[in-house]
Design a protein around this motif. Structure first.
Motif, PDB file in Angstrom:
ATOM      1  N   GLY A 193       0.795  -1.218   0.000  1.00 36.48           N
ATOM      2  CA  GLY A 193       0.000   0.000   0.000  1.00 36.48           C
ATOM      3  C   GLY A 193       0.826   1.267   0.000  1.00 36.48           C
ATOM      4  N   LEU A 194       0.174   2.365   0.332  1.00 32.89           N
ATOM      5  CA  LEU A 194       0.765   3.687   0.184  1.00 32.89           C
ATOM      6  C   LEU A 194       1.911   3.924   1.173  1.00 32.89           C
ATOM      7  CD1 LEU A 194       0.625   6.464  -1.187  1.00 32.89           C
ATOM      8  CD2 LEU A 194      -1.086   7.136   0.506  1.00 32.89           C
ATOM      9  N   ILE A 195       1.698   3.595   2.444  1.00 32.64           N
ATOM     10  CA  ILE A 195       2.715   3.923   3.448  1.00 32.64           C
ATOM     11  C   ILE A 195       3.996   3.107   3.240  1.00 32.64           C
ATOM     12  CG2 ILE A 195       3.250   3.792   5.909  1.00 32.64           C
ATOM     13  CD1 ILE A 195       0.474   4.807   6.493  1.00 32.64           C
ATOM     14  N   PRO A 196       3.941   1.793   2.951  1.00 34.13           N
ATOM     15  CA  PRO A 196       5.201   1.084   2.653  1.00 34.13           C
ATOM     16  C   PRO A 196       5.914   1.654   1.425  1.00 34.13           C
ATOM     17  CG  PRO A 196       3.482  -0.477   3.227  1.00 34.13           C
ATOM     18  CD  PRO A 196       2.808   0.854   3.105  1.00 34.13           C
ATOM     19  N   ALA A 197       5.140   2.053   0.393  1.00 30.47           N
ATOM     20  CA  ALA A 197       5.773   2.700  -0.765  1.00 30.47           C
ATOM     21  C   ALA A 197       6.478   3.970  -0.329  1.00 30.47           C
ATOM     22  CB  ALA A 197       4.719   3.003  -1.830  1.00 30.47           C
ATOM     23  N   ALA A 198       5.857   4.695   0.592  1.00 32.77           N
ATOM     24  CA  ALA A 198       6.484   5.921   1.095  1.00 32.77           C
ATOM     25  C   ALA A 198       7.778   5.608   1.831  1.00 32.77           C
ATOM     26  CB  ALA A 198       5.523   6.661   2.025  1.00 32.77           C
ATOM     27  N   GLY A 199       7.812   4.495   2.555  1.00 30.64           N
ATOM     28  CA  GLY A 199       9.032   4.129   3.256  1.00 30.64           C
ATOM     29  C   GLY A 199      10.188   3.900   2.308  1.00 30.64           C
ATOM     30  N   HIS A 200       9.967   3.113   1.235  1.00 30.96           N
ATOM     31  CA  HIS A 200      11.037   2.874   0.265  1.00 30.96           C
ATOM     32  C   HIS A 200      11.403   4.168  -0.467  1.00 30.96           C
ATOM     33  CE1 HIS A 200      11.605  -1.434   0.594  1.00 30.96           C
ATOM     34  NE2 HIS A 200      10.299  -1.566   0.741  1.00 30.96           N
ATOM     35  N   TYR A 201      10.406   4.991  -0.718  1.00 28.81           N
ATOM     36  CA  TYR A 201      10.680   6.294  -1.352  1.00 28.81           C
ATOM     37  C   TYR A 201      11.634   7.117  -0.488  1.00 28.81           C
ATOM     38  CZ  TYR A 201       9.821  11.266  -2.053  1.00 28.81           C
ATOM     39  OH  TYR A 201       9.967  12.617  -2.207  1.00 28.81           O
ATOM     40  N   ASP A 205      15.754   1.166  -3.925  1.00 27.63           N
ATOM     41  CA  ASP A 205      14.627   1.553  -3.081  1.00 27.63           C
ATOM     42  C   ASP A 205      13.572   2.322  -3.873  1.00 27.63           C
ATOM     43  OD1 ASP A 205      14.894   0.622  -0.326  1.00 27.63           O
ATOM     44  OD2 ASP A 205      16.762   1.762  -0.310  1.00 27.63           O
ATOM     45  N   LEU A 206      14.000   3.248  -4.711  1.00 27.95           N
ATOM     46  CA  LEU A 206      13.043   4.018  -5.500  1.00 27.95           C
ATOM     47  C   LEU A 206      12.300   3.125  -6.492  1.00 27.95           C
ATOM     48  CD1 LEU A 206      15.266   7.177  -6.064  1.00 27.95           C
ATOM     49  CD2 LEU A 206      13.161   7.088  -4.714  1.00 27.95           C
ATOM     50  N   SER A 207      12.982   2.136  -7.039  1.00 27.50           N
ATOM     51  CA  SER A 207      12.323   1.205  -7.953  1.00 27.50           C
ATOM     52  C   SER A 207      11.278   0.364  -7.212  1.00 27.50           C
ATOM     53  CB  SER A 207      13.357   0.296  -8.625  1.00 27.50           C
ATOM     54  OG  SER A 207      14.219   1.057  -9.460  1.00 27.50           O
ATOM     55  N   THR A 208      11.583  -0.013  -5.970  1.00 28.83           N
ATOM     56  CA  THR A 208      10.598  -0.735  -5.160  1.00 28.83           C
ATOM     57  C   THR A 208       9.367   0.142  -4.904  1.00 28.83           C
ATOM     58  OG1 THR A 208      12.347  -2.009  -4.080  1.00 28.83           O
ATOM     59  CG2 THR A 208      10.208  -1.891  -2.959  1.00 28.83           C
ATOM     60  N   ALA A 209       9.613   1.422  -4.588  1.00 28.04           N
ATOM     61  CA  ALA A 209       8.502   2.343  -4.372  1.00 28.04           C
ATOM     62  C   ALA A 209       7.656   2.481  -5.635  1.00 28.04           C
ATOM     63  CB  ALA A 209       9.025   3.711  -3.933  1.00 28.04           C
ATOM     64  N   VAL A 210       8.306   2.583  -6.788  1.00 28.29           N
ATOM     65  CA  VAL A 210       7.594   2.688  -8.057  1.00 28.29           C
ATOM     66  C   VAL A 210       6.715   1.456  -8.271  1.00 28.29           C
ATOM     67  CG1 VAL A 210       7.899   2.614 -10.558  1.00 28.29           C
ATOM     68  CG2 VAL A 210       9.194   4.260  -9.191  1.00 28.29           C
ATOM     69  N   ALA A 211       7.279   0.278  -8.018  1.00 29.98           N
ATOM     70  CA  ALA A 211       6.525  -0.956  -8.218  1.00 29.98           C
ATOM     71  C   ALA A 211       5.304  -1.014  -7.303  1.00 29.98           C
ATOM     72  CB  ALA A 211       7.434  -2.159  -7.975  1.00 29.98           C
TER      73      ALA A 211
END
Length: 996
Positions: free
Chosen positions: A730-738, A756-762
């Motif tokens: 979801g949104l918050i884990p994506a924010a963490g990797h971002y 990390d940014l690629s993980t957030a993108v995914a």
């Protein structure tokens, strides 16, 4: 650029003088200006310059003069270009300049406007402004003597016009007129004005003598008799049939000067918008002066709208402008400007739900400005903002914005307020308004004894006794309201008047029956207009006949259908001050209970706050939080913060609820005072302290605090917080990797950042874009595509970087996120800095500035300014170096601490390219010190490269290449290796010359 020929030739650019060559070259420019925008043949110019006796080499010399003028007037002109101002034409030349840039054109326009106006005071001011442009004699060139003669005649006619206007207003200008007539005895119109001025000052014999002298001069020197104007005035003086001077009145006592100035201002504002403030103590007559302007404007067919500020109680945010906007949208002139969604917050009913949007407030500001401009377009507009000293802060901010645009329309914004020197918000507001074109501030003084006597006669119909006039002046300082109130007291003539307005109000209140007194007590507690239904429910009595009550009618007036208010705010204040504290608290509670469905959340919070001692603490907290939500939806962020501050204090001992309040405060403070401000620091610190004491999901708090840590260059803190967000979907884990990717970029760990940014993108691909909207204070920073573009650019993959920027823009469009759109331009600008792409930087800077100015986002404007200046320097304009440094500093005035090394590296490289090696080295040293102190090492290799090149130090260049390789910054390692391979050599000549 400005050109002045009404005296010795003078040319200025941005206020600074421009040297235009020797006497002959100056003479050429003067001739071209007097015949501006006309094609003048070379033969004619040669004859003009040498008065018909040119030397054999005149043609060549003329071309030399033309070339010299072009260099002076357009120093940035391309070589061999004819430029934009002084253009070649077959057989001649033409000077093409805007007419308003030449002083004699402005002079002519001012004279024309003065002659056309029907108001003598305005005409005198315009004539005075026109004559002030003359600084001496004009150029003496035979070929343009007819032009000069016409201008000299126009100047004399303007002086006559000024005298006529001054005499028409009743001003004594006899000494000046007499000197003018002595110097120009044949000008009959001036002599007529002298006669008129002498007669109006009681010097009939002198007026007749002036006529006799004029008749003799005309007969002796010209052989003619006086014209019809002089003969007719002579006859009327003999018959005592001379009209009095025209002076404005409007029934106001003792205010001719203020009325004249305001009417002049109204005339000017209907051509070019103006702002004026009438400042004075309560009751001095500020509103009466505004009503006089209202009457003058209404009689001329100009619409007038009013907004009034309550002096007591808690008004809704933007209450002042809500009244104005509602009145404007009802006018037919409003048209489409009334239908924009940005004005929805001013409509009746509850506001629409919305998240915190930093740009929305500024869109609302612009919508109000557009509405004002639209209504004013056909015939002008007057907006009166009465009792501005009681306005909420958000209303003041909107006024400050409107003042910066009002000159583009036909609006007079007229303010009334009490002395404001003790109020920091009003001081800041008036300081801003003072910078608006043509701003005026009037400070009416108390009435003198003669004016007070006239006021008493008008109010009582009788001649006042001298001791009564003296007593009124001494007691009131000539304050018209105090005088009027004292005159309405039970026996103002036969006994001692009450010693103050408070005494007057007390006398009147004590004359009321209990039910009516209770209603007026509730009304003074409300502190604003009040619906009679609320008043009836709070008092438990029928109040329909309140306005008809014989004693209450002196105190209250109708403010609309079914709405009443005190006749003057001072009356409400005096009544409120007379209440005992326990009764005051009880009245606040009764009013809040009765008005729960009518009063605004802010008003309910205020009233329950005044009744806390009666057991209404929970009500106070509940409505304070609702008031913050309401203010946020209405974009009144300062008002929302004030409520949140109060709520935070009330919630001590309730950590979960207090944490939520501080997170909301943190989000709003970023918008209002800057992401790096001390206020944000304090809010974030309090939120961090509360986190261990709450048992709810802490991740939203960690997200907000992590982003703040990145902006503050606190990368270790940001990384620690980010790691706590990465679990799950979801949104918050994506924010963490971002956030981890952002930290990796700034600290120079590019491979980890990319991962990390690629993980957030995914992970973002599985998130509904609508979830990205309304993240208070957290959009558009959830931008992994943007930061990955910077990372991939440094890793040497420019194509992938540009693809990421395109993807970021696509995500912003799908989320309908204006900040995401703006960020696409901002990150493109940063990419241009990294890649030394001047053209990309210019285009991105332009988009940043346009977006920032349109949306009111200051950081985008400052970034755009910096990148534009960097691109100019990097493109070869070393003259912009100082401007680049200043623009770089401006980015960090809101407290941002990250990106410092990035801008420093860009500036150091720009100085290097400009040949300023010593300054480049100093900047590189500064950037490396910042990188060492804060851990922002993303461009440390670039700083080493600049320092090595500036010093001619191969070892330093090798260190740069080694560091870039270790970081995976292939773009930088290739740049450093290229410098080391080519060898470095100090350009001592350039550097020493530039640094002297």
């Amino acid at each position: 650029m400005r050109f002045e020929v009404l005296g010795p030739l003078r040319v200025t650019r941005d206020g600074e003088p421009v040297a235009v060559g020797g006497p002959k070259q100056q003479r050429l420019l003067a001739v071209l200006l007097l015949r501006h925008n006309q094609v003048l043949t070379a033969d004619w110019l040669v004859d003009a310059l040498w008065d018909g006796r040119p030397p054999a080499s005149a043609d060549v010399t003329l071309r030399t003069y033309v070339a010299g003028l072009r260099r002076a007037l357009e120093p940035d002109r391309r070589a061999r270009s004819s430029g934009e101002l002084l253009r070649n034409h077959p057989g001649g030349y033409r000077l093409r300049v805007p007419p308003e840039a030449i002083d004699f054109v402005r002079f002519t326009d001012l004279v024309r406007r003065a002659a056309a106006t029907g108001d003598p005071a305005t005409a005198e001011r315009l004539y005075t402004d026109a004559l002030a442009l003359w600084r001496g004699d004009l150029v003496d060139v035979v070929a343009v003597r007819p032009d000069v003669a016409r201008l000299v005649e126009a100047r004399l006619a303007a002086e006559e016009g000024r005298f006529a206007a001054a005499v028409a207003t009743g001003r004594d200008v006899v000494p000046e007129l007499r000197r003018f007539v002595t110097a120009h005895p044949g000008r009959e119109h001036a002599r007529a004005q002298l006669m008129l001025a002498l007669y109006r000052t009681g010097r009939q014999a002198d007026a007749l003598a002036a006529y006799t002298e004029g008749r003799r001069v005309l007969a002796d020197e010209y052989g003619v008799e006086p014209g019809a104007e002089l003969r007719d005035l002579h006859r009327r003086i003999l018959d005592h049939d001379v009209p009095a001077p025209a002076a404005p009145g409007h029934g106001l006592v003792g205010r001719p000067g203020e009325l004249s100035e305001l009417h002049d201002l109204l005339t000017t504002a209907l051509r070019t918008g103006r702002v004026a403030a009438i400042v004075g103590e309560a009751g001095i007559g500020k509103t009466s002066l505004a009503r006089a302007v209202d009457g003058r404007a209404t009689a001329a067919g100009v619409p007038v709208v009013w907004g009034r500020c309550p002096d007591l109680g808690q008004a809704p945010p933007f209450w002042l402008w809500t009244q104005v906007v509602r009145a404007l949208v009802a006018l037919p002139q409003a048209g489409d400007a009334a239908r924009t969604p940005a004005l929805a917050g001013f409509a009746d009913g509850p506001p629409a739900e919305s998240g915190v949007d930093r740009a929305a407030r500024f869109r609302t500001y612009q919508a109000v400005a557009d509405l004002v401009r639209a209504v004013a377009a056909p015939a002008g507009l007057v907006v009166v903002l009465d009792d501005l000293h009681a306005a909420d802060l958000d209303s003041l901010l909107l006024l400050r914005y409107l003042a910066s645009t009002v000159h583009t329309g036909r609006t007079l914004v007229l303010l009334t307020l009490r002395p404001y020197e003790h109020d920091a918000d009003l001081v800041a507001t008036l300081a801003d308004l003072a910078r608006a074109p043509g701003f005026r501030q009037l400070r009416p003084a108390g009435l003198d004894a003669d004016a007070v006597a006239e006021l008493v006669r008008g109010r009582t119909g009788t001649e006042p006794a001298p001791h009564l006039v003296t007593g009124l002046v001494e007691r009131t300082g000539g304050n018209p309201f105090f005088i009027t109130e004292l005159l309405a007291s039970p026996d103002p003539a036969g006994g001692e008047p009450p010693p103050s307005v408070r005494d007057t109000v007390r006398v009147r209140l004590n004359a009321l029956d209990g039910t009516t007194r209770d209603c007026l007590d509730l009304l003074c507690v409300a502190g604003r207009d009040l619906d009679l239904r609320v008043l009836a429910q709070a008092s438990g009595a029928a109040v329909a006949d309140l306005l008809a009550h014989p004693h209450a009618a002196h105190l209250v007036v109708g403010a609309g259908p079914g709405v009443v208010r005190f006749r003057h705010p001072l009356l409400a204040q005096a009544a409120y001050a007379d209440l005992a504290p326990p009764r005051r608290a009880a009245l606040h509670a009764r009013l809040a209970d009765a008005g729960a469905d009518v009063l605004t959340p802010a008003e309910l919070a205020h009233h329950y706050g005044q009744a806390v001692g009666l057991g209404h603490g929970d009500d106070h907290l509940r409505w304070t939080l609702r008031a913050a939500e309401d203010a946020t939806r209405r974009l009144a962020y300062e008002d929302a913060l004030a409520h949140l501050d109060r709520a935070a204090a009330l919630l001590a001992g309730h950590p979960a609820r207090e944490l939520d309040v501080h997170l909301r405060r943190t989000a709003l403070l970023q918008i209002t005072v800057g992401i790096g401000s001390d206020a944000v620091d304090r809010a974030a610190a309090r939120a961090r302290a509360l986190l261990p004491h709450v048992d709810t999901d802490p991740r939203p708090a960690l997200w907000t605090l992590g982003e703040l840590a990145c902006n503050r260059a606190e990368f270790a803190i940001a990384a620690d917080l980010a790691r706590q967000l990465t679990a799950g979907e979801g949104l918050i884990p994506a924010a963490g990797h971002y956030l981890l990717g952002v930290v990796g970029y700034f600290t120079g760990r590019l491979a980890a950042a990319d991962a990390d940014l690629s993980t957030a993108v995914a992970r973002l691909r599985d998130v509904d874009p609508r979830q990205l909207v309304g993240q208070a204070g957290r959009t558009p920073t959830l931008s992994p595509y943007d930061f990955r573009a910077l990372v991939r650019s440094l890793r040497g993959d420019g194509a992938a970087a540009r693809a990421d920027l395109a993807a970021a823009l696509d995500l912003a469009e799908r989320a309908d996120d204006p900040y995401g759109r703006a960020n696409a331009a901002l990150f493109t600008a940063w990419l241009a800095l990294q890649e030394h792409d001047v053209e990309l930087g210019r285009a991105a800077a332009r988009r940043c500035r346009e977006t920032g100015e349109r949306q009111g986002m200051r950081h985008f404007v400052t970034t755009g300014d910096f990148v534009a200046e960097w691109a100019a320097v990097r493109g070869g304009d070393a003259g912009r170096l100082a401007a680049m440094r200043a623009a770089g500093d401006a980015i960090y005035r809101l407290g941002l601490r990250s990106t410092r090394t990035i801008t420093t590296a860009a500036m150091a490289d720009a100085y290097l390219v400009a040949g300023r090696h010593a300054e480049a080295e100093r900047l590189a040293d500064e950037g490396l010190a910042l990188a060492e102190a804060g851990g922002e090492r993303v461009l440390a290799a670039e700083l080493h490269r600049v320092r090595g090149t500036a010093r001619g130090d191969a070892a330093e260049l090798a260190a740069a290449a080694e560091l870039a390789t270790a970081q995976g910054a292939h773009l930088l390692s290739a740049r450093a290796a290229a410098g080391a391979g080519a060898g470095v050599e100090m350009d001592l000549h350039t550097d020493s010359t530039a640094d002297r």
